[in-house]
Write a protein that holds these residues in place. Structure first.
Motif, PDB file in Angstrom:
ATOM      1  N   SER A  17       0.814  -1.218   0.000  1.00 11.61           N
ATOM      2  CA  SER A  17       0.000   0.000   0.000  1.00 11.61           C
ATOM      3  C   SER A  17       0.844   1.263   0.000  1.00 11.61           C
ATOM      4  CB  SER A  17      -0.930   0.004   1.218  1.00 11.61           C
ATOM      5  OG  SER A  17      -1.796  -1.105   1.201  1.00 11.61           O
TER       6      SER A  17
ATOM      7  N   LYS B  39       4.072  16.217  -2.767  1.00 12.92           N
ATOM      8  CA  LYS B  39       4.289  14.895  -3.357  1.00 12.92           C
ATOM      9  C   LYS B  39       5.456  14.237  -2.621  1.00 12.92           C
ATOM     10  CE  LYS B  39       4.177  14.606  -7.871  1.00 12.92           C
ATOM     11  NZ  LYS B  39       4.596  14.684  -9.299  1.00 12.92           N
TER      12      LYS B  39
ATOM     13  N   LYS C 182      -0.105   6.181   4.444  1.00 12.44           N
ATOM     14  CA  LYS C 182      -0.828   6.904   3.382  1.00 12.44           C
ATOM     15  C   LYS C 182      -0.162   8.241   3.063  1.00 12.44           C
ATOM     16  CE  LYS C 182      -5.273   4.724   4.408  1.00 12.44           C
ATOM     17  NZ  LYS C 182      -4.993   3.643   3.436  1.00 12.44           N
TER      18      LYS C 182
ATOM     19  N   ASP D 272       3.353   8.835  -2.558  1.00  6.97           N
ATOM     20  CA  ASP D 272       2.630   8.857  -3.831  1.00  6.97           C
ATOM     21  C   ASP D 272       3.157   7.807  -4.796  1.00  6.97           C
ATOM     22  OD1 ASP D 272       0.792  11.377  -3.724  1.00  6.97           O
ATOM     23  OD2 ASP D 272       2.703  12.025  -2.887  1.00  6.97           O
TER      24      ASP D 272
ATOM     25  N   ARG E  28       5.911   1.633  -8.275  1.00  7.73           N
ATOM     26  CA  ARG E  28       4.546   1.390  -7.819  1.00  7.73           C
ATOM     27  C   ARG E  28       3.932   2.717  -7.408  1.00  7.73           C
ATOM     28  NH1 ARG E  28       6.020  -2.687  -4.058  1.00  7.73           N
ATOM     29  NH2 ARG E  28       4.706  -1.636  -2.535  1.00  7.73           N
ATOM     30  N   ASN E  29       2.710   2.967  -7.860  1.00 12.63           N
ATOM     31  CA  ASN E  29       2.020   4.211  -7.569  1.00 12.63           C
ATOM     32  C   ASN E  29       0.890   3.994  -6.571  1.00 12.63           C
ATOM     33  OD1 ASN E  29       3.448   5.966  -9.543  1.00 12.63           O
ATOM     34  ND2 ASN E  29       2.569   4.515 -11.005  1.00 12.63           N
ATOM     35  N   ARG E  30       0.482   5.073  -5.943  1.00 14.50           N
ATOM     36  CA  ARG E  30      -0.570   4.991  -4.932  1.00 14.50           C
ATOM     37  C   ARG E  30      -1.865   4.425  -5.497  1.00 14.50           C
ATOM     38  NH1 ARG E  30      -2.296  10.229  -1.438  1.00 14.50           N
ATOM     39  NH2 ARG E  30      -0.303   9.845  -0.429  1.00 14.50           N
ATOM     40  N   ASP E  31      -2.138   4.683  -6.774  1.00 16.33           N
ATOM     41  CA  ASP E  31      -3.383   4.184  -7.382  1.00 16.33           C
ATOM     42  C   ASP E  31      -3.328   2.697  -7.721  1.00 16.33           C
ATOM     43  OD1 ASP E  31      -1.762   4.035  -9.620  1.00 16.33           O
ATOM     44  OD2 ASP E  31      -2.797   5.621 -10.734  1.00 16.33           O
ATOM     45  N   GLY E  32      -2.198   2.051  -7.394  1.00 22.40           N
ATOM     46  CA  GLY E  32      -2.080   0.620  -7.632  1.00 22.40           C
ATOM     47  C   GLY E  32      -1.389   0.251  -8.934  1.00 22.40           C
ATOM     48  N   SER E  33      -1.163   1.219  -9.792  1.00 25.17           N
ATOM     49  CA  SER E  33      -0.512   0.914 -11.063  1.00 25.17           C
ATOM     50  C   SER E  33       0.979   0.641 -10.853  1.00 25.17           C
ATOM     51  CB  SER E  33      -0.690   2.084 -12.037  1.00 25.17           C
ATOM     52  OG  SER E  33      -0.095   3.265 -11.524  1.00 25.17           O
TER      53      SER E  33
END
Length: 249
Positions: free
Chosen positions: A99, A122, A221, A224, A238-243
């Motif tokens: 996460s 950021k 959390k 980013d 790895r990005n926060r949006d899961g990508s």
């Protein structure tokens, strides 16, 4: 796998992080600590020399190491008192989960690291594959770093055990110092190992509420993106949006 491959991957991870996330026309940037951050500063210095980054950007360090990196790179040094809003912060980590929650503070710059990360619009992590984990507390077994007021450390140690810590240690200075490590803010550091942490957010809150605790090395959390230098020399972002993005140079 050679040491040169690991170092090359760390360098590429740092370069990729700067290339992807250094803001356009920033005023101030936070610079953290760790071996990967050295390469972040190298990339910034390259881009300043090439005219891609303005030489007027201010860089705010999280501690002594990052201050020295900024000065040795010929960059402009600032402090968080004058620049409380940062356009971005680039930092390392001791362990990062799926996460993008992470453990930080192994280098004893805990409070400053969290302060500067919180001030950044950021927050970008850069690390090698050894810090990439499925859950916090699996790979980083030294414990969650906790900065405490010296007079409260005995009380806090007992309360951490009550919270479920399997091992709690006051961090000592080792051969170079007789006694505990003293942070930049004149506090002690406690390392509390809980094993695999199922709910880092709840644990962070529980620890922070203990009287005498200044800050907790659980960064929840906040990140980013995280860039990892892999064993094969590639980079995974790895990005926060899961990508997830794989980078090969």
């Amino acid at each position: 796998m050679s040491l040169a491959t690991v170092e090359s991957a760390k360098k590429l991870a740092a370069y990729s992080a700067i290339d992807d996330h250094f803001p356009a026309n920033p005023t101030a940037i936070g610079i953290g600590s760790g071996s990967t951050v050295i390469y972040c500063v190298d990339r910034i210095v390259e881009k300043v020399a090439a005219g891609e980054i303005s030489p007027d950007v201010i860089y705010v360090p999280t501690g002594f190491q990052s201050k020295e990196l900024i000065l040795s790179g010929g960059l402009k040094l600032g402090d968080i008192d004058r620049y409380p809003v940062l356009d971005a912060c680039f930092d390392g980590a001791d362990e990062i989960d799926r996460s993008l929650d992470c453990i930080k503070g192994g280098g004893a710059c805990l409070f400053q690291e969290k302060l500067i990360a919180q001030c950044a619009r950021k927050f970008i992590l850069v690390a090698d594959y050894r810090k990439n984990s499925t859950a916090l507390g699996i790979k980083w077994t030294q414990g969650v770093p906790i900065e405490v007021v010296p007079s409260a450390h005995t009380k806090v140690v007992s309360e951490l055990v009550a919270l479920g810590a399997k091992e709690v240690n006051l961090r000592m200075g080792g051969k170079a110092k007789a006694g505990p490590i003293i942070t930049d803010n004149m506090n002690f550091l406690i390392d509390a190992h809980f094993g695999p942490i199922e709910d880092p957010a709840t644990l962070a809150t529980q620890i922070k509420l203990l009287v005498g605790v200044v800050e907790v090395g659980l960064f929840i959390k906040m990140a980013d993106a995280a860039y990892f230098g892999n064993e094969d020399g590639s980079v995974t972002a790895r990005n926060r949006d899961g990508s997830i993005k794989k980078v090969e140079w």
